[in-house]
Design an enzyme around this catalytic site. Sequence first.
Site, PDB file in Angstrom:
ATOM      1  N   GLY A  95       0.800  -1.214   0.000  1.00 25.91           N
ATOM      2  CA  GLY A  95       0.000   0.000   0.000  1.00 25.91           C
ATOM      3  C   GLY A  95       0.833   1.264   0.000  1.00 25.91           C
ATOM      4  O   GLY A  95       0.336   2.344  -0.299  1.00 25.91           O
ATOM      5  N   GLY A  96       2.117   1.123   0.327  1.00 27.72           N
ATOM      6  CA  GLY A  96       2.981   2.307   0.463  1.00 27.72           C
ATOM      7  C   GLY A  96       3.124   3.097  -0.826  1.00 27.72           C
ATOM      8  O   GLY A  96       3.029   4.326  -0.828  1.00 27.72           O
ATOM      9  N   ASP A 147       6.913   0.239   2.882  1.00 25.15           N
ATOM     10  CA  ASP A 147       8.064   1.118   2.640  1.00 25.15           C
ATOM     11  C   ASP A 147       7.619   2.436   2.041  1.00 25.15           C
ATOM     12  O   ASP A 147       6.443   2.641   1.748  1.00 25.15           O
ATOM     13  CB  ASP A 147       9.081   0.430   1.717  1.00 25.15           C
ATOM     14  CG  ASP A 147       8.585   0.298   0.283  1.00 25.15           C
ATOM     15  OD1 ASP A 147       7.363   0.337   0.067  1.00 25.15           O
ATOM     16  OD2 ASP A 147       9.423   0.141  -0.612  1.00 25.15           O
ATOM     17  N   GLN A 190      15.636  -0.095  -1.329  1.00 24.93           N
ATOM     18  CA  GLN A 190      15.454   1.249  -1.882  1.00 24.93           C
ATOM     19  C   GLN A 190      16.840   1.870  -2.096  1.00 24.93           C
ATOM     20  O   GLN A 190      17.831   1.166  -2.051  1.00 24.93           O
ATOM     21  CB  GLN A 190      14.574   2.094  -0.941  1.00 24.93           C
ATOM     22  CG  GLN A 190      13.105   1.657  -0.906  1.00 24.93           C
ATOM     23  CD  GLN A 190      12.356   1.991  -2.188  1.00 24.93           C
ATOM     24  OE1 GLN A 190      12.873   2.681  -3.079  1.00 24.93           O
ATOM     25  NE2 GLN A 190      11.132   1.486  -2.321  1.00 24.93           N
ATOM     26  N   GLY A 217      11.545   1.189  -6.028  1.00 27.31           N
ATOM     27  CA  GLY A 217      12.001   2.528  -6.405  1.00 27.31           C
ATOM     28  C   GLY A 217      12.536   2.630  -7.810  1.00 27.31           C
ATOM     29  O   GLY A 217      13.189   3.608  -8.171  1.00 27.31           O
ATOM     30  N   CYS A 310      -6.276 -14.463 -31.310  1.00 29.29           N
ATOM     31  CA  CYS A 310      -5.558 -14.708 -32.551  1.00 29.29           C
ATOM     32  C   CYS A 310      -6.099 -15.909 -33.324  1.00 29.29           C
ATOM     33  O   CYS A 310      -6.029 -15.938 -34.549  1.00 29.29           O
ATOM     34  CB  CYS A 310      -4.067 -14.890 -32.273  1.00 29.29           C
ATOM     35  SG  CYS A 310      -3.284 -13.368 -31.704  1.00 29.29           S
ATOM     36  N   HIS A 336      -4.915 -11.560 -25.247  1.00 29.13           N
ATOM     37  CA  HIS A 336      -3.736 -11.709 -26.107  1.00 29.13           C
ATOM     38  C   HIS A 336      -2.477 -11.173 -25.412  1.00 29.13           C
ATOM     39  O   HIS A 336      -1.430 -11.825 -25.416  1.00 29.13           O
ATOM     40  CB  HIS A 336      -3.931 -10.993 -27.453  1.00 29.13           C
ATOM     41  CG  HIS A 336      -2.633 -10.869 -28.182  1.00 29.13           C
ATOM     42  ND1 HIS A 336      -2.089 -11.911 -28.905  1.00 29.13           N
ATOM     43  CD2 HIS A 336      -1.714  -9.866 -28.199  1.00 29.13           C
ATOM     44  CE1 HIS A 336      -0.895 -11.544 -29.360  1.00 29.13           C
ATOM     45  NE2 HIS A 336      -0.641 -10.315 -28.945  1.00 29.13           N
TER      46      HIS A 336
HETATM   47 ZN   LIG Z   1      -2.775 -13.772 -29.470  1.00 32.93          ZN
END
Ligand SMILES: [Zn+2]
Length: 376
Positions: A95-96, A147, A190, A217, A310, A336
């Site tokens: 979450g930092g 962090d 970091q 970072g 494809c 894809h």
């Molecule tokens: Zn594809």
Amino acid sequence: MTDRFSFTLDATDGKARTGRIDTPRGTIRTPAFMPVGTAATVKAMLPESVRATGADILLGNTYHLMLRPGAERIARLGGLHRFMNWDRPILTDSGGFQVMSLAGLRKLTEEGVTFASHIDGSKHMLSPETSMEIQRLLGSDIVMCFDECPALPADKQTVAASMRMSMRWAQRSRDAFGDRPGHALFGIMQGGVTRELREESAEALKAIGFDGYAIGGLAVGEGQEAMFGVLDYAPGCLPADKPRYLMGVGKPDDIVGAVQRGVDMMDCVLPSRSGRTGQAWTRRGQLNIKNARHADDPRPLDADCSCPACTGYSRAYLHHVFRAQEMISGMLLTWHNLHYFQELMAGLRAAIAAGMLDDFVADFHAQRAGGDIPPL
Ligand SMILES: [Zn+2]
């Protein structure tokens, strides 16, 4: 099936490695690319479709899930795996990073970050301890340390101070995580683009001891050359017998360069996000399906690709449904793109195992240099 988290190296080629991470929820083949399931879904994809592309593990975002629908609610509903119908491994970020990029009214102290939700303005707090608790409630298999990642460019003093606080937070994350057999906690290196700070950060993390180590970072706007400059030495500062995870990477050529430099895991929203904006990634590089040149083209995106987009649809159809803003457009292009990224990872793994990585990389670049197939 194992009841523990473990990493096994099977082969190396130069600095590149291939192996496996075994967890109680399944095996992750490395190098691994992790699709991003921000809000408990990889957008436009069913979980079984994500699995069909070859993904062994997904990434979930703590920041988004704590705000909506809430970690306690997900825990009451049986955890994130049950909630989103994905029974294989899940890695959650701390979450930092997103609190710094998305939330409003942030206040950063040694204790943690208080912030206002970008959804409804409600007040929240994230700290090493609360991040560990939220990731435990979600049921994450691989938990990331809380962090702080300073926005680049930043002066060396700012980066150093931030990195040292992140290392104190890494110790607090380790203490709060406790002993959870079958679950892993990763530390995050970091230090920006300064080698001595990166080395200091690696030493601090190794002294604490983690199940895996991330390189944080990077991929925050510094450019590929600067990123590869750090990756030329950073993976080598981390323990060889633990997985190394490069956060937020990347484009196919970033992935190939990172794997060559000893990275084992990566994640990025790119294949799914670009699938919703009409961008397709193939062995020949990137193409934009909304371009008029595809309007009458009966050929697939890539004649050698075995994905549903494809094998079943023409460029003309994909062009039409994108222009008509039909939902199947994002579904097919995302499928894809995820398929292509996983095929690239499978190719890298096989090449490393065979000791043929240089040939594989030369072929990768040669095919891209040729560009997309010419118009009819
Ligand atoms: Zn594809």
